[in-house]
Every structure is written in C-alpha cells, then in structure tokens.
Design a protein around this motif. Structure first.
Motif, mmCIF file in Angstrom:
data_model
loop_
_atom_site.group_PDB
_atom_site.id
_atom_site.type_symbol
_atom_site.label_atom_id
_atom_site.label_comp_id
_atom_site.label_asym_id
_atom_site.label_seq_id
_atom_site.Cartn_x
_atom_site.Cartn_y
_atom_site.Cartn_z
ATOM 1 N N UNK A 5 -3.224 -39.143 -27.120
ATOM 2 C CA UNK A 5 -3.016 -39.434 -25.699
ATOM 3 C C UNK A 5 -3.602 -40.814 -25.377
ATOM 4 N N UNK A 6 -3.154 -41.794 -26.160
ATOM 5 C CA UNK A 6 -3.667 -43.149 -25.980
ATOM 6 C C UNK A 6 -2.573 -44.117 -25.513
ATOM 7 N N UNK A 7 -1.594 -43.573 -24.807
ATOM 8 C CA UNK A 7 -0.509 -44.378 -24.260
ATOM 9 C C UNK A 7 -0.656 -44.499 -22.751
ATOM 10 N N UNK A 8 -0.077 -45.554 -22.202
ATOM 11 C CA UNK A 8 -0.113 -45.751 -20.753
ATOM 12 C C UNK A 8 1.213 -46.340 -20.292
ATOM 13 N N UNK A 9 1.398 -46.361 -18.992
ATOM 14 C CA UNK A 9 2.548 -47.030 -18.372
ATOM 15 C C UNK A 9 1.995 -48.210 -17.591
ATOM 16 N N UNK A 10 2.579 -49.366 -17.831
ATOM 17 C CA UNK A 10 2.165 -50.576 -17.127
ATOM 18 C C UNK A 10 3.288 -51.056 -16.225
ATOM 19 N N UNK A 11 2.882 -51.837 -15.236
ATOM 20 C CA UNK A 11 3.835 -52.398 -14.271
ATOM 21 C C UNK A 11 3.594 -53.894 -14.167
ATOM 22 N N UNK A 12 4.668 -54.641 -14.078
ATOM 23 C CA UNK A 12 4.612 -56.078 -13.840
ATOM 24 C C UNK A 12 5.154 -56.318 -12.443
ATOM 25 N N UNK A 20 -2.072 -51.097 -14.921
ATOM 26 C CA UNK A 20 -1.877 -49.786 -15.532
ATOM 27 C C UNK A 20 -1.558 -48.811 -14.411
ATOM 28 N N UNK A 21 -0.401 -48.179 -14.489
ATOM 29 C CA UNK A 21 0.024 -47.217 -13.485
ATOM 30 C C UNK A 21 -0.571 -45.850 -13.800
ATOM 31 N N UNK A 22 -0.514 -45.489 -15.084
ATOM 32 C CA UNK A 22 -1.057 -44.198 -15.510
ATOM 33 C C UNK A 22 -1.454 -44.291 -16.966
ATOM 34 N N UNK A 23 -2.574 -43.675 -17.317
ATOM 35 C CA UNK A 23 -3.096 -43.738 -18.680
ATOM 36 C C UNK A 23 -3.388 -42.333 -19.196
ATOM 37 N N UNK A 24 -3.732 -42.256 -20.477
ATOM 38 C CA UNK A 24 -4.070 -40.977 -21.082
ATOM 39 C C UNK A 24 -2.867 -40.109 -21.380
ATOM 40 N N UNK A 26 0.716 -39.082 -23.760
ATOM 41 C CA UNK A 26 1.311 -39.121 -25.093
ATOM 42 C C UNK A 26 2.417 -40.175 -25.050
ATOM 43 N N UNK A 27 2.890 -40.576 -26.207
ATOM 44 C CA UNK A 27 3.963 -41.580 -26.247
ATOM 45 C C UNK A 27 5.199 -41.085 -25.507
ATOM 46 N N UNK A 28 5.578 -39.832 -25.743
ATOM 47 C CA UNK A 28 6.769 -39.280 -25.089
ATOM 48 C C UNK A 28 6.606 -39.249 -23.576
ATOM 49 N N UNK A 29 5.437 -38.843 -23.101
ATOM 50 C CA UNK A 29 5.184 -38.801 -21.654
ATOM 51 C C UNK A 29 5.267 -40.199 -21.048
ATOM 52 N N UNK A 47 6.850 -50.317 -18.322
ATOM 53 C CA UNK A 47 7.016 -50.052 -19.747
ATOM 54 C C UNK A 47 5.850 -49.221 -20.266
ATOM 55 N N UNK A 48 6.113 -48.549 -21.382
ATOM 56 C CA UNK A 48 5.096 -47.737 -22.044
ATOM 57 C C UNK A 48 4.477 -48.562 -23.179
ATOM 58 N N UNK A 49 3.174 -48.431 -23.343
ATOM 59 C CA UNK A 49 2.501 -49.117 -24.444
ATOM 60 C C UNK A 49 1.199 -48.377 -24.768
ATOM 61 N N UNK A 50 0.687 -48.656 -25.940
ATOM 62 C CA UNK A 50 -0.596 -48.070 -26.339
ATOM 63 C C UNK A 50 -1.711 -48.779 -25.590
#
Length: 53
Positions: A5-12, A20-24, A26-29, A47-50
């Motif tokens: 659970x080391x993926x997050x969603x970022x916003x530009x 960072x919009x949301x962290x913690x 899974x990659x699929x989430x 976008x999603x990134x680690x």
C-alpha cells in the motif's frame, strides 16, 4: 504475498503545482482512483505513482 500500500494519486493543478490527493493505496486502487478523477473532466491532471520513501 501481502498487497503493498505504497501508492498514491497525485494531481497537477493549473499553476504546475503537484499535490498528493490520496496515499496509502494499492497500485490497483490508485490507478482506479486516478482514472475516476480524470473521467470527471477537470482541468487538472491526475495519475497514480509510488510514494517516495
């Protein structure tokens, strides 16, 4: 193997700032959430990134 659970969603935003919009997640989430945000037609990019350690 446990789901990492080391993926997050970022916003530009319009000014080139990244947030960072949301962290913690899974990659699929993270990928699913990023696609959901993108589907709303906002001007911002998502976008999603680690997460960096």
């Amino acid at each position: 193997m446990a789901t990492q659970r080391d993926w997050c969603v970022k916003r530009l935003d319009d000014n080139g700032n990244q947030f960072v919009v949301r962290a913690g997640l899974s990659r699929a989430e993270a990928e699913r959430l990023a696609l959901d945000y993108q589907a709303h037609g906002h001007k911002q990019s998502y976008w999603a990134c680690r997460q960096q350690k």
